[in-house]
Design a protein around this motif. Structure first.
Motif, mmCIF file in Angstrom:
data_model
loop_
_atom_site.group_PDB
_atom_site.id
_atom_site.type_symbol
_atom_site.label_atom_id
_atom_site.label_comp_id
_atom_site.label_asym_id
_atom_site.label_seq_id
_atom_site.Cartn_x
_atom_site.Cartn_y
_atom_site.Cartn_z
ATOM 1 N N UNK A 17 0.831 -1.192 0.000
ATOM 2 C CA UNK A 17 0.000 0.000 0.000
ATOM 3 C C UNK A 17 0.873 1.252 0.000
ATOM 4 N N UNK A 18 0.335 2.322 -0.577
ATOM 5 C CA UNK A 18 1.022 3.603 -0.470
ATOM 6 C C UNK A 18 0.848 4.140 0.947
ATOM 7 N N UNK A 64 -15.436 14.141 4.062
ATOM 8 C CA UNK A 64 -14.831 15.390 4.524
ATOM 9 C C UNK A 64 -13.869 15.127 5.681
ATOM 10 N N UNK A 65 -14.274 14.256 6.604
ATOM 11 C CA UNK A 65 -13.404 13.908 7.725
ATOM 12 C C UNK A 65 -12.150 13.180 7.247
ATOM 13 N N UNK A 66 -12.304 12.295 6.268
ATOM 14 C CA UNK A 66 -11.146 11.592 5.726
ATOM 15 C C UNK A 66 -10.207 12.554 5.001
ATOM 16 N N UNK A 67 -10.777 13.509 4.284
ATOM 17 C CA UNK A 67 -9.950 14.513 3.580
ATOM 18 C C UNK A 67 -9.114 15.317 4.571
ATOM 19 N N UNK A 68 -9.746 15.732 5.670
ATOM 20 C CA UNK A 68 -9.025 16.529 6.665
ATOM 21 C C UNK A 68 -7.992 15.694 7.403
ATOM 22 N N UNK A 98 -2.508 5.034 5.682
ATOM 23 C CA UNK A 98 -3.017 5.994 6.660
ATOM 24 C C UNK A 98 -4.540 6.016 6.662
ATOM 25 N N UNK A 99 -5.131 5.936 5.479
ATOM 26 C CA UNK A 99 -6.590 6.003 5.383
ATOM 27 C C UNK A 99 -7.253 4.786 6.012
ATOM 28 N N UNK A 100 -6.745 3.588 5.716
ATOM 29 C CA UNK A 100 -7.393 2.396 6.252
ATOM 30 C C UNK A 100 -7.264 2.350 7.777
ATOM 31 N N UNK A 101 -6.143 2.840 8.299
ATOM 32 C CA UNK A 101 -5.986 2.919 9.754
ATOM 33 C C UNK A 101 -7.004 3.895 10.355
#
Length: 231
Positions: free
Chosen positions: A2-3, A27-31, A8-11
């Motif tokens: 994974x990149x 929006x929360x994931x973007x921030x 970071x996102x899956x965590x």
């Protein structure tokens, strides 16, 4: 592999599911990942979905399920399969029973407007919807109303709460109901039947019960839960 951003996102998704039982919004994931736009989140989600790390649950708002997660030990049943690729991936569907299983299903419930926990006020037609964790709802058709007033505070129902209501036109004595009074006003109260009349009882000593003829009151639902926002 994974990149860094995918990792970071899956965590982040898994952490939010374990803490709240609800998937984070885009929006929360973007921030959280310090991305410039939601399109970047969409690309990361699609890549993780293609590789089998997550899946989107159909007909649910903000519903993601983590299927496997990088960085953990590989289950015994998959050691031989993963040895050649050194994925170091654990299938969360086979995680130990002690690990909490997040209830991340979210249902969009019609939000009908405001309802009085005091003197009756008008109940409005549908104009919005409210995302509600499915675990808070039982069987049946539900809708939500925003509570206005303080006459039910002794029952733990406060001004600004969202009452989750199961549609029904029958109720037993002592149940908290949405009562339509004289076909034009709605209120949230305990239902009582007394001497051939309908009594709508508040849960606050500062208010008096409201007494009506049976033909003046129509039960439109029973309270099944509450949502509260903290500011």
């Amino acid at each position: 592999m994974l990149t860094a951003k995918q990792h970071e996102l899956i965590r982040f998704i898994q952490q939010r599911l374990e803490e709240t039982g609800i998937s984070p919004s885009f929006e929360e994931m973007k921030e959280a990942l310090d991305l410039k736009s939601k399109s970047g989140v969409h690309r990361l989600i699609s890549a993780l979905e293609e590789r089998g790390f997550i899946r989107r649950l159909p007909n649910r708002a903000r519903a993601l399920e983590v299927l496997k997660q990088p960085g953990d030990a590989t289950p015994a049943s998959r050691k031989a399969q993963s040895a050649s690729t050194n994925d170091n991936v654990v299938d969360l569907r086979r995680a130990p029973a002690a690990r909490p299983t997040p209830a991340n299903d979210v249902i969009e419930v019609p939000l009908h407007g405001r309802i009085a926990a005091g003197a009756p006020i008008e109940a409005f037609e549908d104009y919005n919807s409210l995302p509600v964790p499915a675990a808070l709802l039982g069987p049946g058709d539900h809708y939500a109303l925003e509570v206005s007033g303080d006459s039910m505070i002794d029952a733990g129902i406060f001004d600004g709460d969202f009452a989750l209501v199961r549609r029904t036109d029958v109720a037993r004595d002592g149940e908290i109901v949405v009562a339509l009074v004289r076909n034009e006003e709605a209120t949230l109260k305990y239902l009582r039947r007394e001497n051939g009349m309908i009594r709508l009882d508040p849960a606050n000593g500062a208010y008096d019960p409201q007494v009506y003829r049976p033909d003046e009151v129509q039960v439109q639902g029973k309270l099944s839960g509450l949502l509260r926002r903290y500011h």
